[in-house]
Design an enzyme around this catalytic site. Structure first.
Site, PDB file in Angstrom:
ATOM      1  N   SER A 156       0.710  -1.335   0.133  1.00 53.26           N
ATOM      2  CA  SER A 156      -0.091  -0.015  -0.103  1.00 53.26           C
ATOM      3  C   SER A 156       0.903   1.234  -0.139  1.00 53.26           C
ATOM      4  CB  SER A 156      -0.857  -0.081   1.196  1.00 53.26           C
ATOM      5  OG  SER A 156      -1.532   1.348   1.373  1.00 53.26           O
ATOM      6  N   TYR A 179      -2.242  -1.067  10.046  1.00 46.35           N
ATOM      7  CA  TYR A 179      -2.412  -1.230   8.616  1.00 46.35           C
ATOM      8  C   TYR A 179      -1.132  -0.709   7.815  1.00 46.35           C
ATOM      9  CZ  TYR A 179      -4.093  -1.338   3.884  1.00 46.35           C
ATOM     10  OH  TYR A 179      -4.068  -1.480   2.465  1.00 46.35           O
TER      11      TYR A 179
END
Length: 267
Positions: A156, A179
């Site tokens: 990401s 995350y």
């Protein structure tokens, strides 16, 4: 010298895609099947994995199978590569696409840092980082034996840069530390494996930017305004990157993190 068509041809190869019944995961499964690969769709929902596998076979004429596995179940994760090889005849491509993204209602997730919980931190790292480690480790002998082993991890942009929290103001959305840390760890694991598994197995990473999927209008407008290509991403935007890294188009590429983010990280 091989043609481009030959370099991108995956006929005779077998791929395993985690999170394969999800939005990006299914786009990846379709890409691999269209290029000729047999595909194992690994996801947590038994009905969806079977539905996706059936669709791949009917649409592309390739062998496909569904694997309903919870990535927090380490024993099941470790057993998956052998299951795929037994059913589809080997394993040469592994795509770690599944991701723990939580929900706005999950305790200790979408909240200011002081309220983010250790339990949700651990859950995110288990799925986003520990499961790929265990799966790649279990798959290594099969990937090596294939003669063209390729691992593609899905990271990401938030594994590379910090978040702009102003994007989320007035929405139920957020950007948890777990995350970002798990995706940053996966990117570094990619580099570590690229040097240690070479020359038999290539290991690369794709880090998508934001993909539009019904987010609140204020968030979308802010995100688009900050993106050089002036839009959010789509699942289709990820397909070319995946085919490049999974196939012989990238036969001399390993240890790389390809940012497919509309220029988000180029500022």
């Amino acid at each position: 010298m091989k043609s481009i068509k030959q370099l991108m041809d995956l006929t005779g190869r077998t791929a395993l895609v985690t999170g394969g019944a999800g939005h990006i995961g299914m786009a990846f499964c379709e890409t691999l099947a269209e290029a000729g690969a047999s595909v194992a769709v690994l996801d947590i929902d038994p009905a969806r994995t079977e539905e996706c596998a059936t669709r791949l076979t009917s649409q592309y004429g390739v062998k496909a199978m569904g694997l309903a596995i919870d990535l927090a179940d380490t024993d099941a994760v470790i057993a998956a590569p052998a299951q795929v090889a037994g059913a589809l005849g080997g394993l040469g491509i592994l795509v770690n696409c599944a991701g723990f993204v939580g929900t706005s209602g999950l305790s200790g997730w979408v909240t200011p840092f002081e309220g983010q919980s250790v339990d949700t931190w651990r859950a995110a790292l288990e799925v986003n980082l520990t499961a790929p480690f265990a799966l790649i480790q279990a798959a290594t002998p099969l990937l090596r034996a294939s003669g063209h082993g390729s691992v593609v991890n899905i990271g990401s942009t938030y594994g590379v840069v910090g978040p702009d929290m102003s994007l989320y103001e007035g929405t139920a959305m957020g950007n948890p530390a777990a995350y970002a840390a798990s995706k940053g760890g996966l990117t570094q694991l990619t580099r570590w494996l690229a040097t240690t598994l070479a020359p038999d197995i290539r290991v690369n990473c794709i880090s998508p930017g934001g993909v539009e999927r019904g987010q609140p209008d204020p968030f979308v407008k802010r995100y688009v305004a900050r993106t050089p290509l002036a839009r959010m991403g789509t699942e289709e935007d990820m397909k070319g990157a995946l085919l490049y890294l999974a196939s012989d188009l990238s036969a001399y590429v390993t240890g790389q993190n390809l940012l497919v983010d509309g220029g988000w990280t180029a500022w």
